[in-house]
Scaffold this active site. Structure first.
Site, mmCIF file in Angstrom:
data_model
loop_
_atom_site.group_PDB
_atom_site.id
_atom_site.type_symbol
_atom_site.label_atom_id
_atom_site.label_comp_id
_atom_site.label_asym_id
_atom_site.label_seq_id
_atom_site.Cartn_x
_atom_site.Cartn_y
_atom_site.Cartn_z
ATOM 1 N N GLU A 305 0.823 -1.208 0.000
ATOM 2 C CA GLU A 305 0.000 0.000 0.000
ATOM 3 C C GLU A 305 0.862 1.266 0.000
ATOM 4 O OE1 GLU A 305 -3.721 0.108 0.245
ATOM 5 O OE2 GLU A 305 -2.904 1.893 -0.703
ATOM 6 N N ASP A 309 1.077 4.040 -3.021
ATOM 7 C CA ASP A 309 0.593 5.406 -2.813
ATOM 8 C C ASP A 309 1.715 6.422 -3.021
ATOM 9 O OD1 ASP A 309 -1.696 4.091 -2.064
ATOM 10 O OD2 ASP A 309 -1.474 4.475 0.081
ATOM 11 N N SER A 561 -7.278 2.005 -4.228
ATOM 12 C CA SER A 561 -6.066 2.457 -3.533
ATOM 13 C C SER A 561 -5.153 3.244 -4.453
ATOM 14 C CB SER A 561 -5.253 1.250 -3.076
ATOM 15 O OG SER A 561 -5.442 1.006 -1.739
#
Ligand SMILES: *[C@@H]1O[C@H](CO)[C@@H](O)[C@H](O)[C@H]1NC(C)=O
Ligand SMILES: *[C@@H]1O[C@H](CO)[C@@H](O)[C@H](O)[C@H]1NC(C)=O
Ligand SMILES: *[C@@H]1O[C@H](CO)[C@@H](O)[C@H](O)[C@H]1NC(C)=O
Ligand SMILES: *[C@@H]1O[C@H](CO)[C@@H](O)[C@H](O)[C@H]1NC(C)=O
Ligand SMILES: *[C@@H]1O[C@H](CO)[C@@H](O)[C@H](O)[C@H]1NC(C)=O
Ligand SMILES: *[C@@H]1O[C@H](CO)[C@@H](O)[C@H](O)[C@H]1NC(C)=O
Length: 644
Positions: A305, A309, A561
């Site tokens: 994640e 990001d 995401s």
């Protein structure tokens, strides 16, 4: 703290004297226990003298005007557009009224709780009192039980419902600990290892994890294969934007420990896909509540994640600063409220603002945990903040969600844009689960082959911008005018209608048009079809086939995401231009977005299946799959630059 039997006895005597007329009580919150997750310990008899640290969340003043205040600084037609408020003005405007303080305190004192035991938080919005189990049960007309989490074995104190006097109800948001059961913050991303696609896709070498090793043969990523590999260049072509230049606006990415990025992964990404960025370039990092950017455990679950990001946020807005808000220690982790506490002292109020069943409580009492005080208003929020984590609405109580949602309203007043991923399971919730009851009542889920649609939070909060996912149609060229479709590879764009939040006026016309022209065939059994509730997502961006460096190699990653940090990057680039033109950052963007649908590429194909249905379908105009569509930066910039 232990209360003597005498103190309790005199307390009850006081109650008997002070309240000759019986007070009538009403249920304040009620919740069904998820039997498959929590088992009630009938063998444990609660000690009547055991002490519960109880918090009373006091109703704030002026919340009914919050929406209008926010529109005044965010609606494109308002003459006060962009005139954001100071945090002091916000705190003063919404602090509970003196009447609320009086009513609640009098109730506690009439119930036998002495003045000196009642502590008002710094922000004047919580009363904290240590009460015995016996006092709590009498005060709230309830019974406490011990429940054990069947997975973790952790014991938890809770009741099934609780009541307060009729005249007190409007003065209290909620009381803890009561009906709130843990829910962990879940991430919204999925990946498929490159290995599983390698047969189909030849030119993809496994790149060596060591950035100092001899140069590897470079892959030629090109705009011709964006349908299989999304890169920063693909996104710039799709959404009509170029690299940043000025380094004047700020962009924040929130991550929850133990999720953490690896600098080696950032370097690997730069060297392959963002060569303008020097190796070693790192986000500015704010460590919240004893956070560390941990490197001791490494796996896709630990690093995927944050790597995703940050790699996309940094490469799309560079040379603008990206700030990483790493939140929570490695023992407890943290929740959205912990982050909000860190950026707003009036929300935090010295430990009183959090619900111990949903939020980490610092200092941490568990071994190895963070022993310092929690961050409370010590962190300055960036102008745009993207978060790729979420809950099901039904994981949490409505009162808790409304309170948090109002905080996004306040931070919008202060000029911050909040973006959240809309979820990866279409109309179903995290893990593809659906609700067993209408409106997700009770928060009980099934495995997802049937049942009620399961909306996601905070995506349904009307004060955040919820970002859904699209994908490039197979074998389609990548241009700013070639429309994508709703994401249907690996993930389905989270979307639907809230069971908690009413429809905000900024989207009422778009939602009405959707129902008028494309009314879905589902009934109130699947979702709240009253047309009076908040629809989501607001917008979308690509969420399929992202090339991401994770744990030393390039993987393909999917998810809303990815969509949220990409949309946030575009808003950050718009802020860059507004700031250099001497204007404010954009703050809360939804009213402007809905007023300018032509600044989006409308997505009109694909759906978001789930719960044994095809879900909703992307159609002309706003829809509960891809919102208004994907951004056209050039056009959005014109819109926002035209505003004061
Ligand atoms: C409640 O008891 C705990 C533990 O003794 C103490 O740290 C805390 O300050 C007390 N809170 C109040 C509001 O009295
Ligand atoms: C009560 O609150 C004040 C701040 O409002 C704080 O200084 C004090 O330590 C608190 N007392 C307890 C017992 O928690
Ligand atoms: C970006 O970060 C650098 C280094 O921390 C700092 O000097 C600079 O002022 C920051 N720029 C902005 C626009 O925040
Ligand atoms: C932005 O930077 C990337 C990476 O160096 C480069 O490939 C691309 O051509 C640049 N785009 C523009 C429009 O300058
Ligand atoms: C839908 O939401 C509205 C507004 O919150 C509520 O009044 C209504 O009862 C809900 N309807 C159903 C069928 O859930
Ligand atoms: C891209 O943005 C520019 C403004 O920067 C605009 O003139 C142009 O029409 C946009 N391109 C497309 C294909 O929409």
């Amino acid at each position: 703290m232990k209360l003597s039997a005498v103190a309790i006895a005199s307390g009850f005597a006081a109650l008997a004297l002070a309240a000759p007329a019986p007070t009538s009580y009403v249920v304040h919150e009620k919740r069904e226990v998820q039997r498959e997750k929590w088992s009630r310990r009938r063998d444990i008899k609660l000690n009547r003298d055991a002490v519960i640290p109880m918090s009373f969340g006091l109703a704030q003043r002026n919340l009914e005007n919050g929406y209008d205040f926010l529109m005044d600084v965010s609606h494109p037609e308002s003459k006060n557009y962009g005139k954001h408020w100071s945090m002091e003005k916000i705190a003063d405007t919404f602090a509970p009224s003196l009447e609320t303080l009086d009513f609640v305190k009098s109730w506690l004192m009439e119930s036998g709780i002495e003045d000196e035991r009642i502590n008002l938080s710094k922000g004047r919005n919580w009363f904290k009192v240590n009460v015995t189990v016996e006092e709590a049960e009498s005060l709230l007309r309830t019974q406490y039980h011990v429940y054990t989490n069947v997975q973790t074995g952790k014991d938890h104190l809770a009741c099934d419902d609780y009541s307060v006097p009729v005249h007190i109800k409007e003065h209290i948001d909620f009381i803890t600990p009561t009906v709130h059961f843990d829910a962990t913050v879940k991430q919204k991303k999925q990946r498929r290892d490159l290995q599983t696609r390698e047969m189909k896709v030849k030119p993809f070498p496994i790149i060596h994890p060591n950035p100092n090793a001899a140069p590897q043969p470079q892959i030629t990523y090109s705009l011709a294969n964006c349908d299989e590999y999304i890169t920063p260049d693909c996104l710039r072509a799709l959404y009509n934007f170029t690299n940043g230049t000025l380094a004047v606006s700020s962009y924040g990415i929130v991550e929850y420990t133990p999720e953490a990025y690896l600098q080696t992964d950032l370097n690997l990404f730069y060297s392959n896909l963002a060569r303008q960025i020097p190796s070693g370039y790192a986000p500015t990092t704010d460590l919240i509540d004893g956070a560390i950017v941990q490197t001791s455990t490494q796996s896709f679950d630990d690093n995927g994640e944050s790597d995703l990001d940050l790699q996309y946020a940094i490469s799309l807005v560079y040379p603008q600063n990206v700030t990483l808000y790493q939140t929570g220690d490695t023992v407890e982790g943290a929740s959205f409220n912990n982050f909000l506490d860190a950026i707003d002292a009036s929300y935090c109020t010295s430990g009183g603002g959090d619900n111990p069943t949903y939020d980490a409580i610092y200092p941490d009492t568990e071994a190895g945990g963070y022993t310092g005080a929690e961050n409370c208003g010590t962190i300055t929020p960036a102008s745009v903040i993207s978060t790729s984590y979420g809950y099901n609405e039904a994981d949490l109580t409505a009162a808790y969600e409304i309170r948090q949602c109002n905080e996004y309203m306040k931070l919008g007043l202060a000029g911050t844009t909040f973006l959240y991923s809309s979820g990866d399971y279409g109309v179903a919730g995290n893990g593809g689960e659906c609700c067993t009851k209408a409106q997700c009542a009770g928060g009980t889920y099934n495995s997802g082959s049937s049942g009620t649609f399961n909306p996601s939070f905070p995506a349904t909060c009307p004060y955040v911008t919820a970002v859904g996912a699209t994908q490039i149609k197979p074998n389609t060229a990548v241009t700013a005018t070639a429309p994508e479709e709703a994401c249907q590879t690996v993930i389905y764009s989270g979307g639907g209608f809230s069971n908690v939040f009413a429809i905000p006026s900024y989207q009422s016309s778009a939602v009405a048009t959707y129902f008028k022209s494309h009314k879905p065939s589902y009934t109130a059994t699947q979702y709240n079809n009253s047309q009076t509730v908040r629809g989501y997502p607001d917008v979308a961006a690509n969420g399929a086939n992202y090339v991401v460096a994770v744990d030393g190699s390039l993987s393909l990653v999917y998810g809303t995401s990815a969509s949220s940090p990409v949309f946030g990057s575009i808003i950050t680039l718009i802020n860059e231009q507004r700031v250099s033109a001497g204007k404010s950052a954009v703050g809360f963007i939804n009213p402007t977005l809905y007023a300018n649908p032509s600044a989006f590429n409308d997505i009109t194909s694909g759906g978001n299946q789930g719960c044994g249905t095809n879900g909703f379908t992307a159609v002309a105009g706003w829809d509960p799959v891809t919102g208004l569509g994907t951004p056209n930066y050039g056009k959005l910039l014109e819109v926002f630059l035209a505003l004061s």
